[in-house]
Design a protein around this motif. Structure first.
Motif, PDB file in Angstrom:
ATOM      1  N   ASP A  44      -4.606   1.235   0.912  1.00 24.42           N
ATOM      2  CA  ASP A  44      -3.170   0.980   0.806  1.00 24.42           C
ATOM      3  C   ASP A  44      -2.858  -0.487   1.053  1.00 24.42           C
ATOM      4  O   ASP A  44      -2.073  -1.102   0.327  1.00 24.42           O
ATOM      5  N   SER A  46      -4.909  -3.054   0.631  1.00 33.99           N
ATOM      6  CA  SER A  46      -5.415  -3.877  -0.468  1.00 33.99           C
ATOM      7  C   SER A  46      -4.523  -3.766  -1.699  1.00 33.99           C
ATOM      8  O   SER A  46      -4.283  -4.765  -2.389  1.00 33.99           O
ATOM      9  N   ILE A  47      -3.987  -2.590  -1.971  1.00 39.81           N
ATOM     10  CA  ILE A  47      -3.075  -2.412  -3.107  1.00 39.81           C
ATOM     11  C   ILE A  47      -1.803  -3.230  -2.879  1.00 39.81           C
ATOM     12  O   ILE A  47      -1.307  -3.891  -3.786  1.00 39.81           O
ATOM     13  N   LYS A  48      -1.283  -3.192  -1.665  1.00 37.61           N
ATOM     14  CA  LYS A  48      -0.085  -3.975  -1.360  1.00 37.61           C
ATOM     15  C   LYS A  48      -0.359  -5.468  -1.502  1.00 37.61           C
ATOM     16  O   LYS A  48       0.521  -6.230  -1.912  1.00 37.61           O
ATOM     17  N   PHE A  50      -2.432  -6.851  -3.700  1.00 39.48           N
ATOM     18  CA  PHE A  50      -2.410  -7.151  -5.129  1.00 39.48           C
ATOM     19  C   PHE A  50      -0.981  -7.189  -5.654  1.00 39.48           C
ATOM     20  O   PHE A  50      -0.623  -8.059  -6.450  1.00 39.48           O
ATOM     21  N   VAL A  51      -0.161  -6.243  -5.223  1.00 38.20           N
ATOM     22  CA  VAL A  51       1.236  -6.215  -5.667  1.00 38.20           C
ATOM     23  C   VAL A  51       1.956  -7.470  -5.189  1.00 38.20           C
ATOM     24  O   VAL A  51       2.723  -8.086  -5.939  1.00 38.20           O
ATOM     25  N   LEU A  52       1.693  -7.874  -3.961  1.00 38.18           N
ATOM     26  CA  LEU A  52       2.329  -9.073  -3.418  1.00 38.18           C
ATOM     27  C   LEU A  52       1.906 -10.319  -4.191  1.00 38.18           C
ATOM     28  O   LEU A  52       2.739 -11.181  -4.485  1.00 38.18           O
ATOM     29  N   SER A  53       0.646 -10.411  -4.546  1.00 41.85           N
ATOM     30  CA  SER A  53       0.199 -11.582  -5.319  1.00 41.85           C
ATOM     31  C   SER A  53       0.826 -11.581  -6.717  1.00 41.85           C
ATOM     32  O   SER A  53       1.187 -12.643  -7.233  1.00 41.85           O
ATOM     33  N   ASP A  54       0.998 -10.402  -7.319  1.00 39.62           N
ATOM     34  CA  ASP A  54       1.678 -10.319  -8.618  1.00 39.62           C
ATOM     35  C   ASP A  54       3.127 -10.787  -8.500  1.00 39.62           C
ATOM     36  O   ASP A  54       3.636 -11.501  -9.368  1.00 39.62           O
ATOM     37  N   PHE A  55       3.797 -10.386  -7.414  1.00 41.80           N
ATOM     38  CA  PHE A  55       5.182 -10.807  -7.203  1.00 41.80           C
ATOM     39  C   PHE A  55       5.265 -12.319  -6.975  1.00 41.80           C
ATOM     40  O   PHE A  55       6.212 -12.973  -7.436  1.00 41.80           O
ATOM     41  N   ASN A  56       4.283 -12.895  -6.289  1.00 37.93           N
ATOM     42  CA  ASN A  56       4.280 -14.345  -6.080  1.00 37.93           C
ATOM     43  C   ASN A  56       4.116 -15.089  -7.400  1.00 37.93           C
ATOM     44  O   ASN A  56       4.776 -16.099  -7.641  1.00 37.93           O
ATOM     45  N   GLN A  58       4.976 -13.925 -10.358  1.00 33.06           N
ATOM     46  CA  GLN A  58       6.224 -13.727 -11.086  1.00 33.06           C
ATOM     47  C   GLN A  58       7.323 -14.641 -10.535  1.00 33.06           C
ATOM     48  O   GLN A  58       8.111 -15.202 -11.302  1.00 33.06           O
TER      49      GLN A  58
END
Length: 110
Positions: A44, A46-48, A50-56, A58
């Motif tokens: 969980d 590690s998934i968060k 990856f999502v956080l890096s995608d948001f950064n 964006q």
């Protein structure tokens, strides 16, 4: 002298309060359950990440777009651009400005 009776306590044989195989099974199950929860939490997190890096990523893209739009807006509002667009609209440049004096004219009051 009087005889007193003293009670002697008999110590019972050591009874097993717990059984070792049952304790071993319980500990094994506890370790397996804790391991499963640990793996789920690590997944969980590690998934968060990856999502956080995608948001950064964006966010950086949106900031670049915003800067480009600010530059475009300033360019569109520049005096040179406004004068050029006024020429394209076939507007006439004003040489002298005449003001109307409102004191001489009648103004209605409510």
């Amino acid at each position: 002298m009087t005889k007193t009776k003293t009670k002697t306590w008999k110590i019972p044989k050591k009874e097993k309060f717990f059984r070792l195989p049952i304790l071993n099974r319980f500990l094994l199950c506890l370790i397996v359950i804790c391991g499963v929860f640990y793996m789920a939490l690590a997944n969980d997190i590690s998934i968060k990440g990856f999502v956080l890096s995608d948001f950064n990523i964006q966010l950086k893209e949106e900031q670049k777009k915003q800067e480009e739009l600010k530059i475009l807006s300033l360019n569109m509002q520049s005096m040179e651009n406004i004068e050029e667009r006024a020429k394209n609209l076939k507007m006439v440049k004003v040489d002298t400005i005449e003001y109307i004096d409102a004191n001489d004219l009648g103004v209605a009051l409510k």
